[in-house]
Design a protein around this motif. Structure first.
Motif, PDB file in Angstrom:
ATOM      1  N   LEU A   1      -4.212  21.605  -5.786  1.00 48.89           N
ATOM      2  CA  LEU A   1      -4.309  21.048  -4.421  1.00 48.89           C
ATOM      3  C   LEU A   1      -5.534  20.164  -4.274  1.00 48.89           C
ATOM      4  CD1 LEU A   1      -3.203  23.941  -2.064  1.00 48.89           C
ATOM      5  CD2 LEU A   1      -2.202  21.659  -2.236  1.00 48.89           C
ATOM      6  N   LEU A   2      -6.656  20.650  -4.871  1.00 43.20           N
ATOM      7  CA  LEU A   2      -7.897  19.878  -4.818  1.00 43.20           C
ATOM      8  C   LEU A   2      -7.726  18.531  -5.511  1.00 43.20           C
ATOM      9  CD1 LEU A   2     -10.625  20.938  -3.633  1.00 43.20           C
ATOM     10  CD2 LEU A   2     -11.437  20.865  -5.982  1.00 43.20           C
ATOM     11  N   ILE A   3      -7.128  18.593  -6.729  1.00 45.11           N
ATOM     12  CA  ILE A   3      -6.884  17.331  -7.455  1.00 45.11           C
ATOM     13  C   ILE A   3      -5.929  16.462  -6.632  1.00 45.11           C
ATOM     14  CG2 ILE A   3      -6.033  16.279  -9.587  1.00 45.11           C
ATOM     15  CD1 ILE A   3      -6.836  18.843 -11.047  1.00 45.11           C
ATOM     16  N   GLY A   4      -4.977  17.140  -5.947  1.00 46.23           N
ATOM     17  CA  GLY A   4      -4.016  16.413  -5.117  1.00 46.23           C
ATOM     18  C   GLY A   4      -4.707  15.621  -4.030  1.00 46.23           C
ATOM     19  N   VAL A   5      -5.695  16.268  -3.388  1.00 52.30           N
ATOM     20  CA  VAL A   5      -6.432  15.576  -2.316  1.00 52.30           C
ATOM     21  C   VAL A   5      -7.186  14.384  -2.902  1.00 52.30           C
ATOM     22  CG1 VAL A   5      -8.293  15.827  -0.620  1.00 52.30           C
ATOM     23  CG2 VAL A   5      -6.601  17.651  -0.905  1.00 52.30           C
TER      24      VAL A   5
ATOM     25  N   MET B   1       0.834  -1.206   0.000  1.00 52.38           N
ATOM     26  CA  MET B   1       0.000   0.000   0.000  1.00 52.38           C
ATOM     27  C   MET B   1       0.863   1.248   0.000  1.00 52.38           C
ATOM     28  SD  MET B   1      -3.191  -0.629   2.520  1.00 52.38           S
ATOM     29  CE  MET B   1      -3.614   1.095   2.594  1.00 52.38           C
ATOM     30  N   LEU B   2       1.893   1.215   0.823  1.00 54.92           N
ATOM     31  CA  LEU B   2       2.791   2.354   0.946  1.00 54.92           C
ATOM     32  C   LEU B   2       3.503   2.628  -0.372  1.00 54.92           C
ATOM     33  CD1 LEU B   2       2.897   3.234   3.989  1.00 54.92           C
ATOM     34  CD2 LEU B   2       5.365   2.985   3.751  1.00 54.92           C
ATOM     35  N   ALA B   3       3.973   1.559  -1.006  1.00 52.35           N
ATOM     36  CA  ALA B   3       4.719   1.700  -2.250  1.00 52.35           C
ATOM     37  C   ALA B   3       3.830   2.272  -3.350  1.00 52.35           C
ATOM     38  CB  ALA B   3       5.287   0.351  -2.667  1.00 52.35           C
ATOM     39  N   VAL B   4       2.617   1.686  -3.507  1.00 48.05           N
ATOM     40  CA  VAL B   4       1.721   2.157  -4.572  1.00 48.05           C
ATOM     41  C   VAL B   4       1.277   3.583  -4.271  1.00 48.05           C
ATOM     42  CG1 VAL B   4      -0.490   1.752  -5.721  1.00 48.05           C
ATOM     43  CG2 VAL B   4       0.955  -0.170  -5.115  1.00 48.05           C
ATOM     44  N   GLY B   5       0.865   3.825  -3.013  1.00 54.52           N
ATOM     45  CA  GLY B   5       0.396   5.152  -2.615  1.00 54.52           C
ATOM     46  C   GLY B   5       1.479   6.194  -2.826  1.00 54.52           C
ATOM     47  N   ALA B   6       2.695   5.908  -2.340  1.00 54.95           N
ATOM     48  CA  ALA B   6       3.791   6.881  -2.448  1.00 54.95           C
ATOM     49  C   ALA B   6       4.131   7.149  -3.910  1.00 54.95           C
ATOM     50  CB  ALA B   6       5.016   6.353  -1.712  1.00 54.95           C
ATOM     51  N   THR B   7       4.117   6.101  -4.743  1.00 50.10           N
ATOM     52  CA  THR B   7       4.442   6.297  -6.159  1.00 50.10           C
ATOM     53  C   THR B   7       3.437   7.238  -6.813  1.00 50.10           C
ATOM     54  OG1 THR B   7       5.186   4.019  -6.139  1.00 50.10           O
ATOM     55  CG2 THR B   7       5.006   5.054  -8.285  1.00 50.10           C
ATOM     56  N   ILE B   8       2.142   6.985  -6.537  1.00 55.50           N
ATOM     57  CA  ILE B   8       1.110   7.832  -7.162  1.00 55.50           C
ATOM     58  C   ILE B   8       1.247   9.269  -6.666  1.00 55.50           C
ATOM     59  CG2 ILE B   8      -1.371   8.233  -7.377  1.00 55.50           C
ATOM     60  CD1 ILE B   8      -1.781   5.222  -7.267  1.00 55.50           C
ATOM     61  N   ILE B   9       1.412   9.451  -5.357  1.00 55.58           N
ATOM     62  CA  ILE B   9       1.475  10.800  -4.783  1.00 55.58           C
ATOM     63  C   ILE B   9       2.723  11.541  -5.283  1.00 55.58           C
ATOM     64  CG2 ILE B   9       1.763  12.079  -2.605  1.00 55.58           C
ATOM     65  CD1 ILE B   9      -1.049  10.991  -2.995  1.00 55.58           C
ATOM     66  N   ILE B  10       3.868  10.873  -5.248  1.00 59.83           N
ATOM     67  CA  ILE B  10       5.110  11.547  -5.673  1.00 59.83           C
ATOM     68  C   ILE B  10       5.015  11.912  -7.155  1.00 59.83           C
ATOM     69  CG2 ILE B  10       7.602  11.219  -6.033  1.00 59.83           C
ATOM     70  CD1 ILE B  10       7.592   9.604  -3.389  1.00 59.83           C
ATOM     71  N   SER B  11       4.491  10.986  -7.974  1.00 63.48           N
ATOM     72  CA  SER B  11       4.356  11.284  -9.409  1.00 63.48           C
ATOM     73  C   SER B  11       3.452  12.486  -9.596  1.00 63.48           C
ATOM     74  CB  SER B  11       3.756  10.107 -10.165  1.00 63.48           C
ATOM     75  OG  SER B  11       4.418   8.947  -9.838  1.00 63.48           O
ATOM     76  N   TYR B  12       2.316  12.464  -8.874  1.00 64.71           N
ATOM     77  CA  TYR B  12       1.385  13.575  -9.029  1.00 64.71           C
ATOM     78  C   TYR B  12       2.031  14.887  -8.571  1.00 64.71           C
ATOM     79  CZ  TYR B  12      -2.388  16.798  -8.390  1.00 64.71           C
ATOM     80  OH  TYR B  12      -3.151  17.921  -8.464  1.00 64.71           O
ATOM     81  N   ALA B  13       2.731  14.853  -7.437  1.00 62.37           N
ATOM     82  CA  ALA B  13       3.357  16.073  -6.910  1.00 62.37           C
ATOM     83  C   ALA B  13       4.362  16.632  -7.923  1.00 62.37           C
ATOM     84  CB  ALA B  13       4.055  15.768  -5.592  1.00 62.37           C
TER      85      ALA B  13
ATOM     86  N   ILE C   1       4.482  16.160 -11.215  1.00 69.63           N
ATOM     87  CA  ILE C   1       3.765  16.699 -12.395  1.00 69.63           C
ATOM     88  C   ILE C   1       3.152  18.056 -12.043  1.00 69.63           C
ATOM     89  CG2 ILE C   1       1.798  16.319 -13.946  1.00 69.63           C
ATOM     90  CD1 ILE C   1       2.425  13.307 -13.704  1.00 69.63           C
ATOM     91  N   SER C   2       2.552  18.146 -10.845  1.00 68.46           N
ATOM     92  CA  SER C   2       1.888  19.393 -10.428  1.00 68.46           C
ATOM     93  C   SER C   2       2.892  20.536 -10.326  1.00 68.46           C
ATOM     94  CB  SER C   2       1.230  19.215  -9.069  1.00 68.46           C
ATOM     95  OG  SER C   2       0.273  18.256  -9.155  1.00 68.46           O
ATOM     96  N   ILE C   3       4.055  20.250  -9.728  1.00 68.61           N
ATOM     97  CA  ILE C   3       5.069  21.313  -9.552  1.00 68.61           C
ATOM     98  C   ILE C   3       5.530  21.822 -10.920  1.00 68.61           C
ATOM     99  CG2 ILE C   3       7.449  21.744  -8.767  1.00 68.61           C
ATOM    100  CD1 ILE C   3       6.767  19.860  -6.361  1.00 68.61           C
ATOM    101  N   ILE C   4       5.811  20.874 -11.819  1.00 68.48           N
ATOM    102  CA  ILE C   4       6.266  21.272 -13.159  1.00 68.48           C
ATOM    103  C   ILE C   4       5.176  22.083 -13.846  1.00 68.48           C
ATOM    104  CG2 ILE C   4       6.917  20.395 -15.449  1.00 68.48           C
ATOM    105  CD1 ILE C   4       8.196  17.993 -13.944  1.00 68.48           C
ATOM    106  N   LEU C   5       3.932  21.595 -13.757  1.00 70.37           N
ATOM    107  CA  LEU C   5       2.798  22.268 -14.406  1.00 70.37           C
ATOM    108  C   LEU C   5       2.606  23.664 -13.827  1.00 70.37           C
ATOM    109  CD1 LEU C   5       0.572  21.237 -16.429  1.00 70.37           C
ATOM    110  CD2 LEU C   5      -0.923  21.132 -14.453  1.00 70.37           C
ATOM    111  N   TYR C   6       2.686  23.747 -12.507  1.00 71.85           N
ATOM    112  CA  TYR C   6       2.447  25.021 -11.826  1.00 71.85           C
ATOM    113  C   TYR C   6       3.482  26.070 -12.262  1.00 71.85           C
ATOM    114  CZ  TYR C   6       2.168  28.447  -8.061  1.00 71.85           C
ATOM    115  OH  TYR C   6       2.060  29.607  -7.363  1.00 71.85           O
ATOM    116  N   PHE C   7       4.750  25.678 -12.205  1.00 69.89           N
ATOM    117  CA  PHE C   7       5.796  26.660 -12.521  1.00 69.89           C
ATOM    118  C   PHE C   7       5.812  27.017 -14.005  1.00 69.89           C
ATOM    119  CE2 PHE C   7       7.381  25.484  -8.316  1.00 69.89           C
ATOM    120  CZ  PHE C   7       7.511  26.773  -7.790  1.00 69.89           C
ATOM    121  N   SER C   8       5.563  26.054 -14.883  1.00 66.02           N
ATOM    122  CA  SER C   8       5.576  26.424 -16.303  1.00 66.02           C
ATOM    123  C   SER C   8       4.388  27.311 -16.646  1.00 66.02           C
ATOM    124  CB  SER C   8       5.654  25.207 -17.233  1.00 66.02           C
ATOM    125  OG  SER C   8       5.124  24.094 -16.653  1.00 66.02           O
TER     126      SER C   8
END
Ligand code: ADP
Length: 466
Positions: free
Chosen positions: A173-177, A18-30, A32-39
C-alpha cells in the motif's frame, strides 16, 4: 456512463494524456501487487502447513518408535523428548476417544473443539480456523500409542504468518501511494512536455489569424521527433506563405505604382487626339506613336512583374550547356544591336550545369543587354567561362558607362534605376536585375558585380557543379 465518456472526450489533451499515463501506471501496479500479494500469501501459508504437518509426522513417528508395550503413564512422565520435537509456538494434545485430554505438549493455545465423528480424524485433515481468537492451523489425527488409541491435536498459531501478510499488505500500500504520486508527477511532466509545443503551435496559429504574418513567434522545441517535424513543416509553410503574401502585396503595390505613369500618358494622348488629332495628322501620328510606345512598355512591365511574382521551383535535374546558351543569347542580341562586338574565352573542360535553359538564357540576356544599353561607345562584351574542379565561373565584362559605388548595392532592387537622367534614353523598367537575382537565388548561383564609372562593369557568376 455515456455522460462520463462524453466528459472525458471533451477534456483537454493534457488532462487526457495525464489520465492515460496515470491510469496505466496505477492499474499496472495494482495488478502486479495483487498477483504478488496472493502468491506470497499462498507460499507462506503452504510453508506453515508443511511445518505443522512435519510436527504431526514427527510426533507420530516418535509414538511408533516407543514400541507396542508403551503406556500412556510412561509417556506422561517423560514429555521432555516430545517437547524437543514440537516447536515452541505449537501445542500438541492427545485426547482419548471420549475427548478427554491425556497428554499436552506446550500450552500456547487452548484446545480446538473436537468433532464427535472420529472418522474425520483418520486422514489428518489440515484446518485453518480460529482457536479462541487465534488464527491457527489445526490438525486432528488418530494415533496409536501401545495399546492406547486416541486423537492427536496440533494447534499451530499463524501469528507470524498473519504479521508477515499484514506487513506485506502495508508495504504494498505504501509503495502504491508512492507509485500514485510518481504516476501523477510523471504524467504531469510528460503531458506538459508533449503538449507544450502543441500549445505553442496553436498560439502561433492564433497569432497569424489575428495579427497576420508580422512578428511570428518562433518555437524553441528542437527535437527530431514527430512533433519537431510538425513544427518545422508549419514554420516552413508559414515562411512560404509569408513570402507569397508579401510578394503579392509588393506586386500589387509595384504594379499600381508603375502602371499609373503609362496609363496617364495614354490618357493624356487620347484626350489630345480627341480634341486636335482628328484634324491634325501630325498630332495624330505623334500621339499614336507615344501610345504604342507606352503600351509596349506596359506589356514588358507586366510580363516582368508576373515573372517576379511567380515563384516557381528550380527545375530539378536540369542540365544546360553554358556555351550553347550563351551563343543563342549573343545571336539574338547581335540582331537587335548589330554594332556590338562579342568576345568569348573558355578555360577548362566544359560541363553542363544544373540550371534550366530558360533561366540561364534570361540571366545572360539581362546582364549582357544592360552592358549594351548602358553604353555610349561601340559595345564590347567579353565573356570568360572558367570550368574548375569545384565551380564554374562566368565573367561578363562590358565597356559601358559603369555604375558608381553608391548605386552598386541597389541595382538588384526592384525598380531601381541608377540615374533617371542618364537612363531616360533606354527603355528600362528597373526589374531586369531583380529577375536575374531571383533566378540566381533559385539555382544557388552567386553574383558579384564590380564597376568603374565610365569604364565598364563586370558581373561574376559562380555556378555550383551538378
Ligand atoms: P533596367 O530595366 O532599368 O535596365 P535593371 O534591373 O536591369 O533595370 O538594372 C538596374 C539599373 O542598374 C539600371 O537602370 C542601370 O542604371 C544599372 N545598370 C545595370 N547594368 C548596368 C551596366 N552593365 N552598366 C551600367 N549600368 C547598369
Amino acid at each position: 456512463m455515456k455522460k462520463l465518456k462524453q466528459k472525458l472526450r471533451n477534456q483537454s489533451l493534457k488532462s487526457k494524456w495525464m489520465l492515460a499515463v496515470g491510469a496505466t501506471i496505477i492499474i499496472s501496479y495494482a495488478m502486479i501487487s495483487i498477483i504478488l500479494y496472493f502468491s506470497l500469501q499462498t507460499w507462506l501459508l503452504n510453508n506453515e502447513e508443511k511445518n505443522a504437518q512435519r510436527t504431526v509426522d514427527d510426533v507420530t513417528t516418535f509414538f511408533e518408535s516407543q514400541g507396542p508395550s508403551v503406556t500412556i503413564q510412561q509417556l506422561q512422565k517423560n514429555t521432555a523428548l516430545m517437547k524437543a520435537i514440537v516447536n515452541q509456538e505449537q501445542t500438541v494434545r492427545i485426547f482419548n476417544l471420549d475427548g478427554v485430554e491425556i497428554i499436552r505438549i506446550n500450552d500456547v493455545t487452548t484446545a480446538a473443539p473436537l468433532s464427535s465423528d472420529v472418522d474425520e480424524y483418520i486422514t489428518g485433515q489440515i484446518l485453518e480456523i480460529d482457536v479462541a481468537g487465534t488464527h491457527a492451523i489445526v490438525i486432528n489425527k488418530i494415533v496409536q500409542i501401545g495399546p492406547f488409541q486416541g486423537i492427536m491435536q496440533l494447534v499451530h498459531p499463524l501469528v507470524m504468518f498473519d504479521t508477515m501478510v499484514k506487513n506485506l499488505m502495508l508495504t504494498l500500500l505504501l509503495i502504491g501511494v508512492c507509485t500514485l504520486l510518481f504516476a501523477i508527477s510523471i504524467s504531469y511532466y510528460l503531458a506538459n512536455a508533449l503538449i507544450k509545443p502543441i500549445t505553442a503551435l496553436r498560439d502561433a496559429m492564433v497569432h497569424v489569424r489575428e495579427e497576420g504574418f508580422v512578428m511570428q513567434p518562433s518555437f524553441d522545441y528542437q527535437l527530431d521527433d514527430e512533433i519537431g517535424d510538425l513544427l518545422r513543416i508549419y514554420q516552413s509553410m508559414m515562411d512560404e506563405l509569408e513570402i507569397s503574401f508579401t510578394q503579392q502585396q509588393q506586386f500589387v503595390a509595384d504594379a499600381s505604382h508603375e502602371l499609373r505613369t503609362p496609363i496617364q500618358v495614354i490618357e493624356g494622348n487620347l484626350a489630345l487626339l480627341r480634341r486636335w488629332g482628328k484634324d491634325d495628322p501630325e498630332i495624330l501620328d505623334e500621339s499614336l506613336a507615344t501610345i504604342l510606345e507606352e503600351i509596349t512598355r506596359m506589356k514588358k512591365l507586366i510580363e516582368e512583374l508576373l515573372q517576379l511574382a511567380r515563384r516557381e521551383n528550380a527545375e530539378q535535374g536540369a542540365s544546360t550547356d553554358i556555351i550553347e546558351e550563351l551563343q543563342k543569347v549573343e545571336n539574338e542580341l547581335q540582331l537587335l544591336y548589330p554594332q556590338t562586338v562579342f568576345n568569348r574565352f573558355v578555360v577548362g573542360q566544359p560541363v553542363n550545369i544544373n540550371v534550366s535553359t530558360q533561366a540561364l538564357g534570361q540571366i545572360f540576356r539581362n546582364i549582357i543587354e544592360n552592358g549594351i544599353r548602358y553604353n555610349e561607345t561601340v559595345p564590347h562584351i567579353k565573356v570568360t567561362i572558367h570550368y574548375s574542379v569545384d565551380n564554374i565561373y562566368v565573367q561578363i565584362e562590358d565597356n559601358g558607362i559603369g555604375i558608381s559605388e553608391e548605386h552598386l548595392p541597389y541595382i538588384f532592387d526592384r525598380f531601381y534605376r541608377v540615374d533617371e537622367a542618364r537612363t531616360q534614353t533606354t527603355s528600362g523598367t528597373g526589374l531586369g536585375l531583380s529577375i536575374t537575382k531571383m533566378l540566381a537565388n533559385k539555382y544557388n548561383i552567386e553574383i558579384e558585380v564590380k564597376s568603374t564609372l565610365y569604364n565598364g562593369t563586370t558581373f561574376l557568376l559562380q555556378f555550383p557543379l551538378i
